[in-house]
Design a protein around this motif. Sequence first.
Motif, PDB file in Angstrom:
ATOM      1  N   ALA A  35     -16.323  -3.185 -16.475  1.00 46.54           N
ATOM      2  CA  ALA A  35     -16.598  -2.336 -15.314  1.00 46.54           C
ATOM      3  C   ALA A  35     -16.798  -0.887 -15.744  1.00 46.54           C
ATOM      4  N   MET A  36     -15.965  -0.419 -16.674  1.00 45.53           N
ATOM      5  CA  MET A  36     -16.110   0.958 -17.153  1.00 45.53           C
ATOM      6  C   MET A  36     -17.430   1.142 -17.877  1.00 45.53           C
ATOM      7  N   LEU A  37     -17.831   0.156 -18.664  1.00 46.15           N
ATOM      8  CA  LEU A  37     -19.120   0.243 -19.355  1.00 46.15           C
ATOM      9  C   LEU A  37     -20.276   0.262 -18.364  1.00 46.15           C
ATOM     10  N   ASN A  38     -20.042  -0.289 -17.183  1.00 44.42           N
ATOM     11  CA  ASN A  38     -21.053  -0.264 -16.122  1.00 44.42           C
ATOM     12  C   ASN A  38     -20.955   0.993 -15.269  1.00 44.42           C
ATOM     13  N   GLY A  39     -20.045   1.895 -15.616  1.00 48.52           N
ATOM     14  CA  GLY A  39     -19.898   3.150 -14.886  1.00 48.52           C
ATOM     15  C   GLY A  39     -18.882   3.115 -13.769  1.00 48.52           C
ATOM     16  N   ASP A  40     -18.170   2.014 -13.599  1.00 50.38           N
ATOM     17  CA  ASP A  40     -17.192   1.875 -12.523  1.00 50.38           C
ATOM     18  C   ASP A  40     -15.784   2.084 -13.087  1.00 50.38           C
ATOM     19  N   PHE A  41     -15.182   3.226 -12.771  1.00 46.52           N
ATOM     20  CA  PHE A  41     -13.846   3.570 -13.256  1.00 46.52           C
ATOM     21  C   PHE A  41     -12.791   3.458 -12.149  1.00 46.52           C
ATOM     22  N   THR A  42     -13.113   2.728 -11.104  1.00 45.80           N
ATOM     23  CA  THR A  42     -12.166   2.627  -9.985  1.00 45.80           C
ATOM     24  C   THR A  42     -10.933   1.819 -10.364  1.00 45.80           C
ATOM     25  N   GLY A  43     -11.100   0.819 -11.209  1.00 42.61           N
ATOM     26  CA  GLY A  43      -9.959  -0.008 -11.594  1.00 42.61           C
ATOM     27  C   GLY A  43      -8.981   0.739 -12.475  1.00 42.61           C
ATOM     28  N   ILE A  44      -9.479   1.430 -13.491  1.00 41.93           N
ATOM     29  CA  ILE A  44      -8.611   2.114 -14.439  1.00 41.93           C
ATOM     30  C   ILE A  44      -7.913   3.311 -13.801  1.00 41.93           C
ATOM     31  N   THR A  45      -8.468   3.828 -12.710  1.00 47.29           N
ATOM     32  CA  THR A  45      -7.841   4.974 -12.036  1.00 47.29           C
ATOM     33  C   THR A  45      -6.994   4.561 -10.836  1.00 47.29           C
ATOM     34  N   SER A  46      -6.888   3.268 -10.577  1.00 47.48           N
ATOM     35  CA  SER A  46      -6.137   2.795  -9.415  1.00 47.48           C
ATOM     36  C   SER A  46      -4.632   2.893  -9.649  1.00 47.48           C
ATOM     37  N   PRO A  47      -3.834   2.859  -8.581  1.00 52.34           N
ATOM     38  CA  PRO A  47      -2.367   2.898  -8.738  1.00 52.34           C
ATOM     39  C   PRO A  47      -1.827   1.769  -9.602  1.00 52.34           C
ATOM     40  N   ALA A  48      -2.515   0.621  -9.619  1.00 49.06           N
ATOM     41  CA  ALA A  48      -2.029  -0.511 -10.402  1.00 49.06           C
ATOM     42  C   ALA A  48      -2.023  -0.218 -11.894  1.00 49.06           C
ATOM     43  N   CYS A  49      -2.872   0.694 -12.322  1.00 53.03           N
ATOM     44  CA  CYS A  49      -2.957   1.019 -13.748  1.00 53.03           C
ATOM     45  C   CYS A  49      -2.308   2.347 -14.093  1.00 53.03           C
ATOM     46  N   ASN A  50      -1.703   3.007 -13.117  1.00 53.68           N
ATOM     47  CA  ASN A  50      -1.156   4.337 -13.362  1.00 53.68           C
ATOM     48  C   ASN A  50       0.204   4.524 -12.716  1.00 53.68           C
ATOM     49  N   ALA A  51       1.028   3.486 -12.827  1.00 55.85           N
ATOM     50  CA  ALA A  51       2.410   3.545 -12.327  1.00 55.85           C
ATOM     51  C   ALA A  51       2.470   3.970 -10.866  1.00 55.85           C
ATOM     52  N   GLY A  52       1.568   3.423 -10.047  1.00 58.20           N
ATOM     53  CA  GLY A  52       1.581   3.697  -8.621  1.00 58.20           C
ATOM     54  C   GLY A  52       0.875   4.969  -8.205  1.00 58.20           C
ATOM     55  N   ARG A  53       0.232   5.661  -9.140  1.00 60.52           N
ATOM     56  CA  ARG A  53      -0.424   6.933  -8.815  1.00 60.52           C
ATOM     57  C   ARG A  53      -1.934   6.758  -8.862  1.00 60.52           C
ATOM     58  N   GLN A  54      -2.594   7.224  -7.814  1.00 62.81           N
ATOM     59  CA  GLN A  54      -4.056   7.188  -7.778  1.00 62.81           C
ATOM     60  C   GLN A  54      -4.606   8.411  -8.495  1.00 62.81           C
ATOM     61  N   ILE A  55      -5.590   8.181  -9.376  1.00 60.04           N
ATOM     62  CA  ILE A  55      -6.213   9.275 -10.108  1.00 60.04           C
ATOM     63  C   ILE A  55      -7.634   9.461  -9.604  1.00 60.04           C
ATOM     64  N   THR A  56      -7.978  10.710  -9.334  1.00 57.63           N
ATOM     65  CA  THR A  56      -9.338  11.045  -8.925  1.00 57.63           C
ATOM     66  C   THR A  56      -9.999  11.830 -10.039  1.00 57.63           C
ATOM     67  N   LEU A  57     -11.020  11.275 -10.603  1.00 57.52           N
ATOM     68  CA  LEU A  57     -11.709  11.916 -11.716  1.00 57.52           C
ATOM     69  C   LEU A  57     -12.587  13.056 -11.215  1.00 57.52           C
ATOM     70  N   THR A  58     -12.681  14.094 -12.046  1.00 60.25           N
ATOM     71  CA  THR A  58     -13.494  15.260 -11.695  1.00 60.25           C
ATOM     72  C   THR A  58     -14.711  15.312 -12.619  1.00 60.25           C
ATOM     73  N   GLY A  59     -15.301  16.494 -12.728  1.00 61.13           N
ATOM     74  CA  GLY A  59     -16.471  16.656 -13.578  1.00 61.13           C
ATOM     75  C   GLY A  59     -17.629  15.838 -13.064  1.00 61.13           C
ATOM     76  N   PRO A  60     -18.279  15.052 -13.911  1.00 60.90           N
ATOM     77  CA  PRO A  60     -19.440  14.265 -13.458  1.00 60.90           C
ATOM     78  C   PRO A  60     -19.064  13.161 -12.476  1.00 60.90           C
ATOM     79  N   PHE A  61     -17.752  12.886 -12.327  1.00 57.92           N
ATOM     80  CA  PHE A  61     -17.314  11.864 -11.377  1.00 57.92           C
ATOM     81  C   PHE A  61     -17.070  12.441  -9.986  1.00 57.92           C
ATOM     82  N   ALA A  62     -17.096  13.745  -9.844  1.00 56.64           N
ATOM     83  CA  ALA A  62     -16.719  14.387  -8.583  1.00 56.64           C
ATOM     84  C   ALA A  62     -17.588  13.880  -7.429  1.00 56.64           C
ATOM     85  N   GLY A  63     -16.903  13.451  -6.355  1.00 56.82           N
ATOM     86  CA  GLY A  63     -17.590  13.000  -5.156  1.00 56.82           C
ATOM     87  C   GLY A  63     -18.249  11.644  -5.274  1.00 56.82           C
ATOM     88  N   SER A  64     -18.001  10.927  -6.376  1.00 58.46           N
ATOM     89  CA  SER A  64     -18.663   9.635  -6.567  1.00 58.46           C
ATOM     90  C   SER A  64     -17.705   8.457  -6.427  1.00 58.46           C
TER      91      SER A  64
END
Length: 216
Positions: A35-64
Amino acid sequence: GAPIIRNKLFVFGGYQGRIEKSNPATTISFVPTQAMLNGDFTGITSPACNAGRQITLTGPFAGSGNRIDPSRLNPVTLNFLKHVPVSSDPCGRLQYGIPNNSTEHQALGKVDYTINANQSLFARYFYAVYDNPATYDGSNVLTLSRTGQNNQAHSLVVGHNLVISSTTLNSLHITYNRTLNDRPLPPYFSATDLGSRVSSLVPGYVGVSVTGNGFA
Protein backbone atom coordinates in the motif's frame (compact mmCIF):
# COMPACT_ATOMS: atom_id res chain seq x y z
CA GLY A 1 82.80 -49.26 22.12
CA ALA A 2 80.67 -46.07 21.82
CA PRO A 3 76.95 -46.56 21.30
CA ILE A 4 75.62 -46.12 17.78
CA ILE A 5 72.62 -43.74 17.44
CA ARG A 6 70.91 -43.83 14.09
CA ASN A 7 68.78 -41.00 12.62
CA LYS A 8 65.27 -41.08 14.03
CA LEU A 9 62.28 -39.17 12.74
CA PHE A 10 59.05 -38.79 14.71
CA VAL A 11 55.97 -37.15 13.15
CA PHE A 12 52.74 -36.40 14.96
CA GLY A 13 49.58 -34.61 13.85
CA GLY A 14 46.28 -33.69 15.46
CA TYR A 15 43.03 -32.06 14.37
CA GLN A 16 39.77 -30.86 15.82
CA GLY A 17 36.94 -28.93 14.22
CA ARG A 18 33.42 -27.61 14.70
CA ILE A 19 30.66 -26.81 12.21
CA GLU A 20 27.52 -24.88 13.13
CA LYS A 21 24.64 -23.83 10.88
CA SER A 22 21.61 -21.81 11.94
CA ASN A 23 19.06 -19.51 10.35
CA PRO A 24 16.51 -18.53 13.01
CA ALA A 25 13.78 -16.20 11.80
CA THR A 26 14.21 -13.88 14.79
CA THR A 27 15.25 -10.62 13.09
CA ILE A 28 12.51 -8.00 12.84
CA SER A 29 12.56 -4.90 10.65
CA PHE A 30 9.90 -2.47 9.50
CA VAL A 31 9.73 -2.03 5.73
CA PRO A 32 7.23 -0.54 3.27
CA THR A 33 4.00 -2.36 2.55
CA GLN A 34 2.51 -2.69 -0.93
CA ALA A 35 0.00 0.00 0.00
CA MET A 36 2.83 2.40 0.83
CA LEU A 37 4.53 1.63 -2.48
CA ASN A 38 1.22 2.54 -4.10
CA GLY A 39 1.22 5.88 -2.26
CA ASP A 40 -1.30 4.90 0.43
CA PHE A 41 0.11 5.60 3.91
CA THR A 42 -3.20 5.41 5.76
CA GLY A 43 -2.43 2.03 7.30
CA ILE A 44 1.02 2.86 8.67
CA THR A 45 -0.28 6.12 10.17
CA SER A 46 -3.38 4.57 11.75
CA PRO A 47 -3.80 4.15 15.54
CA ALA A 48 -3.32 0.39 15.12
CA CYS A 49 0.29 0.96 14.10
CA ASN A 50 1.09 3.82 16.46
CA ALA A 51 0.03 2.71 19.94
CA GLY A 52 -3.46 4.16 19.55
CA ARG A 53 -2.32 7.50 18.11
CA GLN A 54 -3.40 8.77 14.71
CA ILE A 55 -0.62 10.40 12.69
CA THR A 56 -1.32 13.03 10.06
CA LEU A 57 1.48 13.43 7.58
CA THR A 58 2.46 16.89 6.39
CA GLY A 59 4.55 18.19 3.51
CA PRO A 60 3.51 16.58 0.21
CA PHE A 61 0.87 14.57 2.12
CA ALA A 62 -0.92 17.67 3.43
CA GLY A 63 -4.65 17.62 2.71
CA SER A 64 -4.47 14.26 0.94
CA GLY A 65 -5.52 11.98 3.80
CA ASN A 66 -2.02 10.48 4.11
CA ARG A 67 -1.88 9.55 0.46
CA ILE A 68 0.46 10.61 -2.31
CA ASP A 69 0.79 10.06 -6.03
CA PRO A 70 3.26 7.11 -6.26
CA SER A 71 4.98 8.83 -9.19
CA ARG A 72 6.36 11.33 -6.65
CA LEU A 73 8.19 8.64 -4.69
CA ASN A 74 11.96 8.82 -5.05
CA PRO A 75 13.12 6.48 -7.86
CA VAL A 76 16.41 5.70 -6.08
CA THR A 77 14.44 4.59 -3.04
CA LEU A 78 12.16 2.46 -5.18
CA ASN A 79 15.18 0.83 -6.84
CA PHE A 80 16.59 0.03 -3.42
CA LEU A 81 13.28 -1.45 -2.25
CA LYS A 82 13.40 -3.91 -5.14
CA HIS A 83 15.98 -5.71 -3.00
CA VAL A 84 13.82 -5.66 0.15
CA PRO A 85 10.84 -7.99 0.68
CA VAL A 86 7.46 -6.28 0.81
CA SER A 87 5.77 -6.68 4.16
CA SER A 88 2.29 -8.18 4.27
CA ASP A 89 1.78 -6.76 7.76
CA PRO A 90 -0.31 -3.53 7.73
CA CYS A 91 2.31 -1.88 9.96
CA GLY A 92 5.27 -2.99 7.84
CA ARG A 93 6.61 -5.59 10.25
CA LEU A 94 8.93 -8.08 8.55
CA GLN A 95 10.41 -11.09 10.31
CA TYR A 96 13.23 -13.01 8.67
CA GLY A 97 16.37 -14.99 9.37
CA ILE A 98 20.01 -14.04 8.94
CA PRO A 99 22.10 -17.16 8.24
CA ASN A 100 24.82 -17.77 10.83
CA ASN A 101 26.98 -20.57 9.49
CA SER A 102 30.35 -20.90 11.16
CA THR A 103 33.19 -23.40 10.89
CA GLU A 104 36.28 -23.71 13.04
CA HIS A 105 39.31 -25.87 12.34
CA GLN A 106 42.47 -26.42 14.36
CA ALA A 107 45.43 -28.53 13.30
CA LEU A 108 48.71 -29.29 15.02
CA GLY A 109 51.81 -30.89 13.52
CA LYS A 110 54.97 -32.01 15.35
CA VAL A 111 58.26 -33.24 13.90
CA ASP A 112 61.27 -34.45 15.90
CA TYR A 113 64.44 -35.51 14.12
CA THR A 114 67.58 -36.90 15.69
CA ILE A 115 70.56 -36.12 13.47
CA ASN A 116 73.17 -37.88 15.60
CA ALA A 117 74.18 -38.30 19.23
CA ASN A 118 74.91 -34.57 19.53
CA GLN A 119 72.29 -32.91 17.33
CA SER A 120 68.52 -32.87 17.05
CA LEU A 121 65.89 -30.84 15.24
CA PHE A 122 62.27 -30.22 16.03
CA ALA A 123 59.38 -28.29 14.49
CA ARG A 124 55.91 -27.40 15.74
CA TYR A 125 53.20 -25.95 13.53
CA PHE A 126 49.75 -24.85 14.67
CA TYR A 127 47.00 -23.62 12.36
CA ALA A 128 43.55 -22.35 13.33
CA VAL A 129 40.79 -20.83 11.22
CA TYR A 130 37.35 -19.48 12.09
CA ASP A 131 35.02 -18.68 9.21
CA ASN A 132 31.59 -17.09 9.54
CA PRO A 133 30.61 -15.64 6.15
CA ALA A 134 27.97 -13.04 5.49
CA THR A 135 25.48 -14.50 3.05
CA TYR A 136 23.22 -12.78 0.54
CA ASP A 137 20.46 -14.70 -1.20
CA GLY A 138 20.06 -12.02 -3.86
CA SER A 139 16.53 -11.02 -2.80
CA ASN A 140 16.69 -9.71 0.78
CA VAL A 141 19.54 -7.26 1.19
CA LEU A 142 18.63 -6.82 4.87
CA THR A 143 20.44 -10.09 5.56
CA LEU A 144 23.68 -8.15 4.93
CA SER A 145 23.34 -6.16 8.15
CA ARG A 146 26.59 -7.73 9.41
CA THR A 147 29.99 -8.42 7.92
CA GLY A 148 31.49 -11.86 7.72
CA GLN A 149 34.50 -13.06 9.66
CA ASN A 150 37.52 -15.00 8.49
CA ASN A 151 40.16 -15.29 11.20
CA GLN A 152 43.33 -17.31 10.70
CA ALA A 153 46.28 -17.99 12.96
CA HIS A 154 49.60 -19.53 11.94
CA SER A 155 52.28 -20.43 14.47
CA LEU A 156 55.58 -22.14 13.61
CA VAL A 157 58.44 -23.02 15.96
CA VAL A 158 61.68 -24.56 14.70
CA GLY A 159 64.52 -25.57 17.02
CA HIS A 160 68.01 -27.04 16.79
CA ASN A 161 69.93 -28.46 19.75
CA LEU A 162 73.70 -29.09 19.55
CA VAL A 163 75.76 -30.66 22.31
CA ILE A 164 79.17 -29.02 21.99
CA SER A 165 80.71 -30.62 25.07
CA SER A 166 79.72 -32.22 28.34
CA THR A 167 79.20 -28.73 29.80
CA THR A 168 78.03 -26.71 26.78
CA LEU A 169 74.75 -26.87 24.88
CA ASN A 170 73.77 -24.62 22.00
CA SER A 171 70.02 -24.28 21.60
CA LEU A 172 68.42 -22.27 18.80
CA HIS A 173 64.69 -21.54 18.60
CA ILE A 174 62.97 -19.62 15.82
CA THR A 175 59.30 -18.65 16.15
CA TYR A 176 56.99 -17.26 13.47
CA ASN A 177 53.43 -16.09 14.19
CA ARG A 178 50.93 -14.61 11.78
CA THR A 179 47.27 -13.72 12.22
CA LEU A 180 44.76 -12.66 9.57
CA ASN A 181 41.47 -11.03 10.54
CA ASP A 182 39.38 -10.38 7.46
CA ARG A 183 35.85 -8.96 7.46
CA PRO A 184 34.49 -9.95 4.04
CA LEU A 185 31.15 -8.92 2.62
CA PRO A 186 29.75 -10.22 -0.68
CA PRO A 187 29.20 -7.44 -3.22
CA TYR A 188 25.62 -6.42 -3.89
CA PHE A 189 25.06 -2.93 -5.38
CA SER A 190 26.23 0.65 -5.00
CA ALA A 191 24.38 3.95 -4.85
CA THR A 192 25.29 4.47 -8.49
CA ASP A 193 23.65 1.15 -9.40
CA LEU A 194 20.45 2.44 -7.78
CA GLY A 195 20.47 5.52 -9.98
CA SER A 196 21.87 7.98 -7.46
CA ARG A 197 24.25 10.67 -8.64
CA VAL A 198 26.64 9.80 -5.83
CA SER A 199 30.13 8.61 -6.64
CA SER A 200 30.73 5.08 -5.34
CA LEU A 201 34.37 4.64 -4.37
CA VAL A 202 33.91 0.90 -3.84
CA PRO A 203 31.79 -0.78 -6.54
CA GLY A 204 29.08 -3.09 -5.25
CA TYR A 205 28.71 -1.57 -1.77
CA VAL A 206 26.56 1.07 -0.11
CA GLY A 207 25.47 1.79 3.44
CA VAL A 208 21.82 2.53 4.10
CA SER A 209 20.19 3.34 7.43
CA VAL A 210 16.52 4.11 8.12
CA THR A 211 15.96 5.81 11.46
CA GLY A 212 13.11 5.06 13.84
CA ASN A 213 11.45 1.67 13.41
CA GLY A 214 13.40 1.02 10.25
CA PHE A 215 16.45 -1.01 9.31
CA ALA A 216 20.13 -0.69 8.51
